[in-house]
Design an enzyme around this catalytic site. Structure first.
Site, mmCIF file in Angstrom:
data_model
loop_
_atom_site.group_PDB
_atom_site.id
_atom_site.type_symbol
_atom_site.label_atom_id
_atom_site.label_comp_id
_atom_site.label_asym_id
_atom_site.label_seq_id
_atom_site.Cartn_x
_atom_site.Cartn_y
_atom_site.Cartn_z
ATOM 1 C CG ASP A 109 -2.133 0.002 0.640
ATOM 2 O OD1 ASP A 109 -2.585 1.308 0.867
ATOM 3 O OD2 ASP A 109 -3.093 -0.324 1.564
ATOM 4 C CG ASP A 210 -4.111 5.753 0.798
ATOM 5 O OD1 ASP A 210 -5.567 4.351 1.396
ATOM 6 O OD2 ASP A 210 -4.849 6.431 1.459
ATOM 7 C CD GLU A 252 -8.181 4.319 -2.316
ATOM 8 O OE1 GLU A 252 -9.702 4.582 -1.409
ATOM 9 O OE2 GLU A 252 -7.725 5.466 -1.420
ATOM 10 C CG HIS A 326 -8.967 -1.211 4.209
ATOM 11 N ND1 HIS A 326 -8.921 -0.863 2.749
ATOM 12 C CD2 HIS A 326 -8.646 -0.095 5.120
ATOM 13 C CE1 HIS A 326 -8.548 -0.011 2.552
ATOM 14 N NE2 HIS A 326 -7.744 0.565 3.436
ATOM 15 C CG ASP A 327 -11.443 2.533 3.150
ATOM 16 O OD1 ASP A 327 -10.976 2.076 4.832
ATOM 17 O OD2 ASP A 327 -10.639 2.662 2.414
HETATM 18 C C1 NOJ Z 1 -8.231 5.012 1.452
HETATM 19 C C2 NOJ Z 1 -8.035 3.986 2.573
HETATM 20 O O1 NOJ Z 1 -8.410 3.027 1.876
HETATM 21 C C3 NOJ Z 1 -8.158 4.065 4.110
HETATM 22 O O2 NOJ Z 1 -8.080 3.286 4.959
HETATM 23 C C4 NOJ Z 1 -7.807 5.186 4.566
HETATM 24 O O3 NOJ Z 1 -8.347 5.926 5.328
HETATM 25 C C5 NOJ Z 1 -7.665 6.586 3.859
HETATM 26 N N1 NOJ Z 1 -7.490 6.264 2.055
HETATM 27 C C6 NOJ Z 1 -6.940 7.534 3.931
HETATM 28 O O4 NOJ Z 1 -5.339 7.483 3.575
#
Ligand code: NOJ
Length: 552
Positions: A109, A210, A252, A326-327
Site C-alpha cells: 500500500d 491510496d 484508488e 477494509h473501508d
Molecule cells: C483510503 C484508505 O483505503 C482508507 O482506509 C484511509 O483511511 C484513507 N485512504 C486515508 O489514507
C-alpha cells in the site's frame, strides 16, 4: 507472455496482473502470532499455505509501515520501517521470500497523499515558517482570522488545522494527524520516488496507491480529486520508479468515470496498470449526500453501472473487480442475506463478479462469507472516520439511533473485525485480547469449517480462481448483457474465439424464471450444485448463480 493467453490475436504483451486474482490483507486483523491482540507479519507468514491453497496470485498488503495508528497505518511516520506491533524489517523480508516461494507477489500500500503528523518531515515543517521541510506540506495564512476556505475533511470537520506556533493553517483531507503532502514540491516527489525504489529493490510486486486521485489537488480553488497535474505526476512516477519493473500498480480512484480510468490505465500513457473505482459502491447512498445517508440499492442501477464498466474500456484501460475492502461493509450483509441464505448469497456474489473482465480482489474473510458485526454504542467503535462522524452528527442534532444505524450499515469496522480461523477462543485470531471485537458468529463462520466442507464458500472462490487461470475467455472475452431478464436477474455472456459462456445470477431472495434460446454444454460452476441445467427454461432459486459453456 503468460502461457495460454494469446490476446485476441493481437501482438499485445500479456501482463501477469491481467490474469491475476489479488487477495487483500488488513494485517491488524489477519492473524496475531504473539498474543498482543494485533495481527502481525509473522501471522501472515504462517498463513501463506492457506493463501496458496486458495490459489491467489498476489497479496495487497494494507500498510505495515511505522505509524502511530491514528488511522490504522494509513498515517505513516516512516515509510522505510515496519510498525512495531507488526514486526521488523527482517520479518518483512521473510514474508517476501516465503510469498515468493509460493509464487505469490506482495503489492504494498502506497500512502503518499499524506503522512502522519509524527513523520520527521512534518515534525521539521512545524518548527518554523522557514524550515527546509516547511514546503513539504500545504500551509496557508488565516483569512479574516479563520480557515483559508471551506474545504472539508473526509473524516468530518474542516480540512484546515491551525498551528498556533507559526500562525498558519495546514491542510489535512483526512484526520488532522494526516497532513497532506505538497506534491507541487519537486523535493517531495523525489523523496517519494526514492522510497518506492527502496521497496522495488526489495522485490515487491507493485503498489496499491491510496487516494491517488488527490495528489494533484489545488486547495485554494477547492479542487481535490483529479487535479490538473495528477497525470503529469503519475507519468513522472512511472518513469522514475516502477516503469522499468514488471509490477502491478492500482490506483484508488474515487469518482473515476471510464474516460478518467483510461487516462490512468491506457498502456500507451505509461501511468498505472489499473484503477480501483467505486461507482457501483456509491449506489446505496443518497444523491449529493455522503456515505452515511443511506438509500436502498436499486439492482437495475447496479447492473447498469457494472455493465458500463465491462463494455467501455476496451483495450484502452483496465479495471478492478471487487465488492469488499477494509473501508466497506461486507457485501453479504450489505446487499444480500447474511442469515439463512448466507452461503448461497456469498457464492452468488462471487460467481457474478469473478467471471467478469478485470482483475478481481478478494478481501480477507470474504472467501469464507464473513459478515458485518453490528454495534449498539459508539464505545464499541474503533474507526476514526465513524467516531468523528458520530460526534459531528450528534452536534448537528441527529438522533443517536440514526447515527448508529448508519455505522452498522456502512462503518469500516464491519470489515475489520478479526479473521475467523476456527472455533477456538477469539476465532483463532489471537490468544490475547483482540484490538477489535471478534464477530460472535465465529464458531459457525470460520476457515476450518470451510476447509472441511467441499461445498463451502471457500471452494467456490478456489474454483473461480482456477477457472480464470485456465480460461482466457474470462480475461479477454467480450462481455454482453442478457437484457431481457427481470430486474433481479443479472445474466451475461462472455465470448472469445468462437467460445461462449453464460453466467446467470439471481440477486434476490425470490425465485425467478430465466431462459435463453440456446443449450448448455458444460456446467462450469453452480451454487446449487445442479448436475444439469436447461438454460432454455428454468426457475432460478433464491440467490442462485451458475456459469455454463453454451453449445456452439
Ligand atoms: C483510503 C484508505 O483505503 C482508507 O482506509 C484511509 O483511511 C484513507 N485512504 C486515508 O489514507
Amino acid at each position: 507472455m503468460v502461457k495460454g493467453y494469446e490476446a485476441k490475436g493481437m501482438e499485445k504483451e500479456v501482463k501477469w496482473w491481467q490474469t491475476a486474482v489479488v487477495y487483500q490483507i488488513y494485517p491488524r486483523s489477519f492473524q496475531d502470532s504473539d498474543g498482543d491482540g494485533i495481527g502481525d507479519l509473522r501471522g501472515i507468514i504462517n498463513r501463506i499455505d492457506y493463501l496458496k491453497l486458495l490459489g491467489i496470485t498476489a497479496i495487497w498488503l494494507s500498510p505495515v509501515y511505522k505509524s502511530p495508528n491514528d488511522d490504522n497505518g494509513y498515517d505513516i511516520s516512516d515509510y522505510q520501517d515496519i510498525m512495531d506491533e507488526f514486526g521488523t524489517m527482517a520479518d518483512m523480508e521473510e514474508l517476501l521470500a516465503k510469498a515468493n516461494e509460493a509464487s505469490i507477489k506482495i503489492v504494498m500500500d502506497l500512502v503518499v497523499n499524506h503522512t502522519s503528523d509524527e513523520h520527521k518531515w512534518f515534525i521539521e515543517a512545524k518548527k518554523s515558517r522557514d524550515n527546509a521541510y516547511r514546503d513539504y506540506y500545504i500551509w496557508r495564512d488565516p483569512v479574516d482570522g479563520a480557515e483559508p476556505n471551506e474545504l472539508g475533511s473526509i473524516f468530518s470537520g474542516s480540512a484546515w488545522e491551525f498551528d498556533e506556533a507559526s500562525g498558519q493553517y495546514y491542510l489535512h483531507l483526512f484526520s488532522k494527524r494526516q497532513p497532506d503532502l505538497n506534491w507541487e514540491n519537486e523535493k517531495v516527489r523525489r523523496e517519494v520516488y526514492d522510497m518506492m525504489n527502496f521497496w522495488l529493490d526489495k522485490g515487491v510486486g507493485g503498489f496499491r496507491m491510496d487516494v491517488i486521485d488527490l495528489i494533484g489537488k489545488l486547495p485554494d480553488q477547492g479542487i481535490t480529486g483529479n487535479g490538473p497535474k495528477l497525470h503529469e505526476y503519475l507519468q513522472e512516477m512511472n518513469r522514475e520508479t516502477f516503469g522499468s519493473h514488471d509490477v502491478l500498480t492500482v490506483g484508488e480512484t474515487w469518482g473515476a468515470t471510464p474516460e478518467i480510468a483510461k487516462q490512468y490505465s491506457d498502456p500507451k500513457r505509461n501511468e498505472l496498470s489499473m484503477v480501483f473505482q467505486f461507482e457501483h459502491i456509491g449506489l446505496d447512498q443518497q444523491e449529493g449526500k455522503d456515505k452515511w445517508d443511506l438509500k436502498p440499492l436499486d439492482i437495475a442501477e447496479l447492473k447498469e453501472v457494472l455493465v458500463k464498466w465491462q463494455t467501455s474500456l476496451g483495450d484502452e484501460g483496465w479495471n478492478s473487480l471487487f465488492w469488499n475492502n477494509h473501508d466497506l461493509p461486507r457485501i453479504v450483509s450489505r446487499w444480500g442475506n447474511d442469515r439463512e441464505l448466507r452461503e448461497q448469497c456469498a457464492k452468488m456474489f462471487a460467481i457474478l463478479l469473478h467471471i467478469m473482465k478485470g482483475t478481481p480482489y478478494i478481501y480477507q474473510g470474504e472467501e469464507i462469507g464473513m459478515t458485518n458485526c453490528p454495534v449498539t454504542s459508539i464505545d464499541e467503535v474503533e474507526d476514526i472516520e465513524a467516531v468523528n462522524m458520530y460526534h459531528d452528527r450528534l452536534a448537528k442534532g441527529y438522533a443517536v439511533e440514526d447515527i448508529i444505524r448508519s455505522i452498522n450499515a456502512k462503518g469500516r469496522d464491519n470489515a475489520r473485525t478479526p479473521m475467523q480461523w476456527d472455533d477456538s477462543v477469539n476465532g483463532g485470531f489471537t490468544s490475547g485480547t483482540p484490538w477489535l471485537h471478534v464477530n460472535p458468529n465465529y464458531a459457525e463462520i470460520n476457515v476450518q469449517r470451510n476447509l472441511d466442507n467441499p461445498d463451502s464458500i471457500f471452494y467456490t472462490y478456489k474454483r473461480l480462481i482456477q477457472l480464470r487461470k485456465d480460461n482466457p475467455i474470462i480475461v479477454w472475452g467480450d462481455f454482453e448483457l442478457i437484457a431481457h431478464t427481470v430486474k433481479e436477474v443479472f445474466a451475461y455472456y462472455r465470448l472469445y474465439n468462437g467460445e461462449k459462456w453464460l453466467v446467470a445470477a439471481n440477486m434476490s431472495e425470490r425465485e425467478h424464471a430465466f431462459g435463453v434460446e440456446e443449450d448448455a454444454d458444460e456446467i462450469l460452476i453452480s451454487n446449487y450444485n445442479r448436475s444439469s441445467i436447461d438454460i432454455r427454461q428454468l426457475t432460478l432459486q433464491p440467490y442462485e448463480a451458475f456459469a455454463v459453456k453454451v453449445r456452439g
